[in-house]
Motif scaffolding. Structure first.
Motif, mmCIF file in Angstrom:
data_model
loop_
_atom_site.group_PDB
_atom_site.id
_atom_site.type_symbol
_atom_site.label_atom_id
_atom_site.label_comp_id
_atom_site.label_asym_id
_atom_site.label_seq_id
_atom_site.Cartn_x
_atom_site.Cartn_y
_atom_site.Cartn_z
ATOM 1 N N GLY A 146 19.012 -17.803 -49.414
ATOM 2 C CA GLY A 146 18.148 -16.628 -49.190
ATOM 3 C C GLY A 146 18.956 -15.378 -48.898
ATOM 4 O O GLY A 146 18.555 -14.547 -48.074
ATOM 5 N N THR A 147 20.101 -15.231 -49.573
ATOM 6 C CA THR A 147 20.988 -14.113 -49.232
ATOM 7 C C THR A 147 21.074 -13.032 -50.312
ATOM 8 O O THR A 147 21.899 -12.132 -50.205
ATOM 9 N N VAL A 148 20.218 -13.128 -51.338
ATOM 10 C CA VAL A 148 20.250 -12.081 -52.373
ATOM 11 C C VAL A 148 19.460 -10.876 -51.863
ATOM 12 O O VAL A 148 18.293 -11.006 -51.532
ATOM 13 N N ASP A 149 20.114 -9.724 -51.752
ATOM 14 C CA ASP A 149 19.407 -8.506 -51.341
ATOM 15 C C ASP A 149 19.027 -7.767 -52.616
ATOM 16 O O ASP A 149 19.865 -7.126 -53.248
ATOM 17 N N VAL A 150 17.756 -7.860 -52.954
ATOM 18 C CA VAL A 150 17.322 -7.337 -54.252
ATOM 19 C C VAL A 150 17.408 -5.807 -54.298
ATOM 20 O O VAL A 150 17.667 -5.232 -55.355
ATOM 21 N N VAL A 151 17.237 -5.141 -53.158
ATOM 22 C CA VAL A 151 17.326 -3.671 -53.150
ATOM 23 C C VAL A 151 18.773 -3.243 -53.429
ATOM 24 O O VAL A 151 19.031 -2.362 -54.262
ATOM 25 N N LEU A 152 19.710 -3.904 -52.763
ATOM 26 C CA LEU A 152 21.132 -3.620 -52.998
ATOM 27 C C LEU A 152 21.480 -3.928 -54.457
ATOM 28 O O LEU A 152 22.139 -3.134 -55.136
ATOM 29 N N ALA A 153 20.999 -5.070 -54.932
ATOM 30 C CA ALA A 153 21.311 -5.480 -56.302
ATOM 31 C C ALA A 153 20.737 -4.500 -57.324
ATOM 32 O O ALA A 153 21.417 -4.138 -58.285
ATOM 33 N N GLY A 186 13.990 -15.707 -58.963
ATOM 34 C CA GLY A 186 13.509 -15.465 -60.321
ATOM 35 C C GLY A 186 13.198 -13.995 -60.531
ATOM 36 O O GLY A 186 13.535 -13.411 -61.568
ATOM 37 N N MET A 187 12.577 -13.390 -59.510
ATOM 38 C CA MET A 187 12.231 -11.965 -59.609
ATOM 39 C C MET A 187 13.514 -11.118 -59.694
ATOM 40 O O MET A 187 13.613 -10.185 -60.499
ATOM 41 N N ALA A 188 14.508 -11.482 -58.858
ATOM 42 C CA ALA A 188 15.779 -10.744 -58.859
ATOM 43 C C ALA A 188 16.450 -10.830 -60.233
ATOM 44 O O ALA A 188 16.943 -9.827 -60.757
ATOM 45 N N VAL A 189 16.423 -12.026 -60.815
ATOM 46 C CA VAL A 189 17.050 -12.224 -62.130
ATOM 47 C C VAL A 189 16.289 -11.432 -63.202
ATOM 48 O O VAL A 189 16.889 -10.755 -64.046
ATOM 49 N N MET A 190 14.945 -11.498 -63.147
ATOM 50 C CA MET A 190 14.131 -10.781 -64.142
ATOM 51 C C MET A 190 14.392 -9.275 -64.068
ATOM 52 O O MET A 190 14.534 -8.601 -65.099
ATOM 53 N N LEU A 191 14.444 -8.751 -62.845
ATOM 54 C CA LEU A 191 14.715 -7.313 -62.680
ATOM 55 C C LEU A 191 16.055 -6.947 -63.310
ATOM 56 O O LEU A 191 16.183 -5.928 -63.993
ATOM 57 N N ALA A 192 17.050 -7.821 -63.070
ATOM 58 C CA ALA A 192 18.389 -7.559 -63.603
ATOM 59 C C ALA A 192 18.382 -7.606 -65.130
ATOM 60 O O ALA A 192 18.982 -6.741 -65.789
ATOM 61 N N ILE A 193 17.688 -8.603 -65.691
ATOM 62 C CA ILE A 193 17.654 -8.714 -67.163
ATOM 63 C C ILE A 193 16.937 -7.506 -67.771
ATOM 64 O O ILE A 193 17.416 -6.903 -68.740
ATOM 65 N N THR A 233 22.796 -16.723 -59.043
ATOM 66 C CA THR A 233 21.787 -15.914 -58.330
ATOM 67 C C THR A 233 20.614 -16.783 -57.901
ATOM 68 O O THR A 233 20.162 -16.708 -56.750
ATOM 69 N N LEU A 234 20.126 -17.619 -58.819
ATOM 70 C CA LEU A 234 18.986 -18.485 -58.489
ATOM 71 C C LEU A 234 19.359 -19.452 -57.363
ATOM 72 O O LEU A 234 18.578 -19.674 -56.429
ATOM 73 N N ALA A 235 20.582 -20.003 -57.444
ATOM 74 C CA ALA A 235 21.014 -20.954 -56.413
ATOM 75 C C ALA A 235 21.136 -20.261 -55.051
ATOM 76 O O ALA A 235 20.682 -20.782 -54.033
ATOM 77 N N ALA A 285 11.744 -13.660 -49.627
ATOM 78 C CA ALA A 285 13.085 -14.274 -49.628
ATOM 79 C C ALA A 285 13.148 -15.457 -48.665
ATOM 80 O O ALA A 285 13.824 -16.450 -48.929
ATOM 81 N N GLY A 286 12.412 -15.337 -47.555
ATOM 82 C CA GLY A 286 12.455 -16.387 -46.535
ATOM 83 C C GLY A 286 11.593 -17.587 -46.854
ATOM 84 O O GLY A 286 11.897 -18.704 -46.446
ATOM 85 N N THR A 287 10.480 -17.349 -47.581
ATOM 86 C CA THR A 287 9.537 -18.452 -47.777
ATOM 87 C C THR A 287 9.491 -18.973 -49.224
ATOM 88 O O THR A 287 9.169 -20.122 -49.448
ATOM 89 N N GLU A 288 9.782 -18.091 -50.177
ATOM 90 C CA GLU A 288 9.688 -18.490 -51.597
ATOM 91 C C GLU A 288 10.994 -18.151 -52.304
ATOM 92 O O GLU A 288 11.015 -17.300 -53.212
ATOM 93 N N GLY A 289 12.069 -18.802 -51.880
ATOM 94 C CA GLY A 289 13.400 -18.520 -52.436
ATOM 95 C C GLY A 289 13.473 -18.526 -53.954
ATOM 96 O O GLY A 289 13.956 -17.556 -54.557
ATOM 97 N N PRO A 290 12.957 -19.596 -54.623
ATOM 98 C CA PRO A 290 13.052 -19.632 -56.083
ATOM 99 C C PRO A 290 12.291 -18.490 -56.760
ATOM 100 O O PRO A 290 12.759 -17.925 -57.745
ATOM 101 N N VAL A 291 11.103 -18.133 -56.203
ATOM 102 C CA VAL A 291 10.314 -17.035 -56.778
ATOM 103 C C VAL A 291 11.090 -15.720 -56.614
ATOM 104 O O VAL A 291 11.207 -14.915 -57.546
ATOM 105 N N TYR A 292 11.630 -15.542 -55.418
ATOM 106 C CA TYR A 292 12.409 -14.336 -55.114
ATOM 107 C C TYR A 292 13.629 -14.258 -56.044
ATOM 108 O O TYR A 292 13.922 -13.202 -56.614
#
Lengths: 301, 265
Positions: A235-242, B230-237, A227-229, B221-228
């Motif tokens: 930049g293809t992770v859609d957080v709303v979908l996820a 990280g946020m996605a992973v945190m939400l999932a955890i 996911t991080l990669a 997502a377009g400008t701060e990929g790693p932050v985005y």
């Protein structure tokens, strides 16, 4: 009610996405697999771009696997010590696998080799597990719950005792398993649960339920890494979908884990082998049947 | 002399001012916001129609880059055989007419066939090997036809014959903005046709942009990929742990302290 997905740039029915996550999470909790093999094709079918489907799918696997790990850990079915050794091997395998992919692509027919290898692997694992579980079910009274590991595995060095699994096992074998799973994840774009579970059960002799719990624990880290990669590079992770998928999947994973606790090891293995064979049949059908359209949007793995 | 020139200028501006508003295009709304509940929108285009003319309205978005794979035989198997990247093609292309297509200029009718007009600046690159290779028109055509078909299925590409309503020297058309519309300035051009010839054009635009949470997520997502990420992973955890602990609590409440049955395998 529809919801707009910012990265996929499309809308989807809210409840359908939740339900889909629930089904995948159930399988995840039941068998200790990520569930990407099922979810990604369905997302593609409803029109989600391939790159977004694979990346967002991995994100929801993080939630399903965390939820599944918590559920299995409550029943004492996660061997954290054993899982951590597999993880170290997985990191090494993933790194080397990524370089290998780059090399294989230059040789041509990379997709062909990967897909055919995948089908052969699924067929072998599925048939072997199905036969073995069927035999065990038929002779239940006399059979052992867990198959014995082969002799050569028992002779490998660096033997350690794992009290949770109740086995003595070579750390080298665990590292090699992790390495293989990491390589598979990099080359085939799959989590590797399909391979991890049978190897844990048949080669390492880990009891089925402990194998399921430990497998799902290792999936947490593989999924976080991918996911991080994906978010950083593509930049293809859609957080709303996820988030929608993971709400469904983390609940589904709990239910799956509950059901798995009610099943005997052989029943769990036979159900798993049927799913493996079904996925193999679907892949083979897609490979040999002329597609209705000769073009498809690219970008996934 | 100076007063004479001023008078002439005023007269010119007056005449120009009289002429311009009559033919200027108007769009309403001029901004389409994409929020979490966006499931498509509509924009109304109105304008004055010169006497005796028909009109066709062309709606065009900025181009986007699209990867497309082509399947082919490898032995008995069907696999991705060619990878391509399509550039210079608008993702939204719609044409609305006030008359049957047969009354439009023949050259335009030809261009609307298979949306060829949308592909004027298209470039298709073969990306199968290590290096990108520009495909010639003939080799690129099947990729473009696939794209046109897909976009048409999603409502992004359309030719709507007779969709422009004409009343009292004015025309009005309702333009669809489907969910897949790309962000940015959407160009709207009205072409006036008389006796099979285009005799005039008017252009305007409306803007499609994300708002609220959709905008914030897209920018992040377009400008701060790693932050985005990280946020996605945190939400999932958090979701996974939350649901896991919630179920644990539920289990304890339902079991009323009765010890759990031990697992059998």
């Amino acid at each position: 009610m529809h919801i707009f997905l910012p990265i996929a740039n499309m809308d989807l029915p809210f409840l359908a996405v939740l339900g889909l996550g629930g089904v995948v999470g159930f399988l995840s909790g039941l068998f200790g697999v990520g569930g990407g093999f099922l979810l990604t094709p369905v997302l593609l079918m409803v029109g989600v771009p391939p790159a977004v489907a694979t990346a967002s799918d991995t994100n929801q696997i993080v939630a399903a696997s965390v939820s599944g790990t918590v559920a299995h850990a409550r029943s004492g079915n996660v061997d954290f010590k054993l899982g951590s050794i597999i993880l170290v091997g997985g990191l090494l395998g993933g790194t080397i696998g990524t370089d290998l992919v780059r090399h294989l692509r230059t040789l041509g027919h990379f997709d062909f080799v990967v897909k055919v290898a995948y089908v052969v692997m699924l067929l072998s694992v599925g048939v072997f597990m199905f036969q073995e579980s069927l035999r065990a079910l038929r002779r239940r009274e006399h059979a052992l719950e867990t198959p014995h590991p082969p002799k050569w595995v028992r002779t490998l060095p660096w033997r350690l005792y794992f009290p949770v699994s109740g086995i003595e096992c070579s750390a080298l074998a665990l590292l090699l398993l992790g390495f293989l799973i990491g390589m598979l994840a990099a080359i085939m774009g799959v989590g590797g649960g399909f391979i991890m579970l049978p190897v844990m059960i048949y080669l390492l002799g880990i009891p089925t339920l402990k194998a399921v719990g430990t497998s799902i624990f290792t999936v947490v880290f593989t999924a976080i890494n991918v996911t991080l990669a994906q978010a950083t590079v593509n930049g293809t992770v859609d957080v709303v979908l996820a988030v929608l998928l993971l709400l469904g999947s983390s609940i589904g994973a709990q239910l799956g884990a509950k059901v798995s606790r009610r099943l005997a090891g052989e029943q769990l293995r036979i159900a798993f082998s049927i799913i493996v064979l079904a996925v193999m049949a679907k892949m083979l059908y897609q490979l040999v049947t002329p597609p209705p359209v000769l073009f498809a949007f690219g970008g996934g793995h | 002399m100076r007063w004479g020139l001023r008078l002439l200028s005023w007269l010119f501006l007056f005449l120009l001012g009289f002429a311009l508003p009559a033919s200027a295009l108007e769009v309403s709304p001029d901004k389409v916001g994409i929020g979490l509940n966006f499931a498509g929108d509509k924009v109304t285009v109105t304008g004055a129609l010169p006497a005796g003319c028909n009109v066709y309205v062309e709606v065009l978005s900025p181009p986007v880059k699209v990867p497309v794979n082509r399947l082919g035989h490898v032995g008995p198997f069907w696999l991705n055989k060619q990878k391509a990247e399509i550039k210079g093609v608008p993702k939204l292309y719609q044409v609305y007419t006030s008359c049957p297509l047969s009354q439009l200029p023949p050259a335009l009718r030809e261009e609307l066939e298979g949306y060829q007009k949308a592909f004027r600046k298209a470039e298709v690159y073969d990306t199968t090997g290590e290096e990108k290779r520009l495909l010639d028109r003939q080799a690129a055509l099947p990729f473009l036809q696939f794209l046109a078909q897909e976009y048409q299925n999603k409502g992004l590409y359309a030719v709507r014959e007779g969709a422009v309503k004409v009343t009292d020297g004015h025309f009005q058309v309702t333009v669809d903005v489907p969910p897949g519309t790309p962000q940015g300035e959407i160009q709207v051009t009205a072409h006036f046709v008389k006796n099979g010839q285009v005799v005039g054009r008017e252009a305007t635009s409306f803007r499609v942009e994300s708002r609220g949470l959709v905008r914030w997520l897209r920018v992040l997502a377009g400008t701060e990929g790693p932050v985005y990420g990280g946020m996605a992973v945190m939400l999932a955890i958090i979701a996974g742990l939350g649901v896991g602990m919630g179920f644990g609590l539920l289990d304890r409440l339902l079991s009323f302290g009765i010890p759990r049955r031990t697992s059998r395998a």
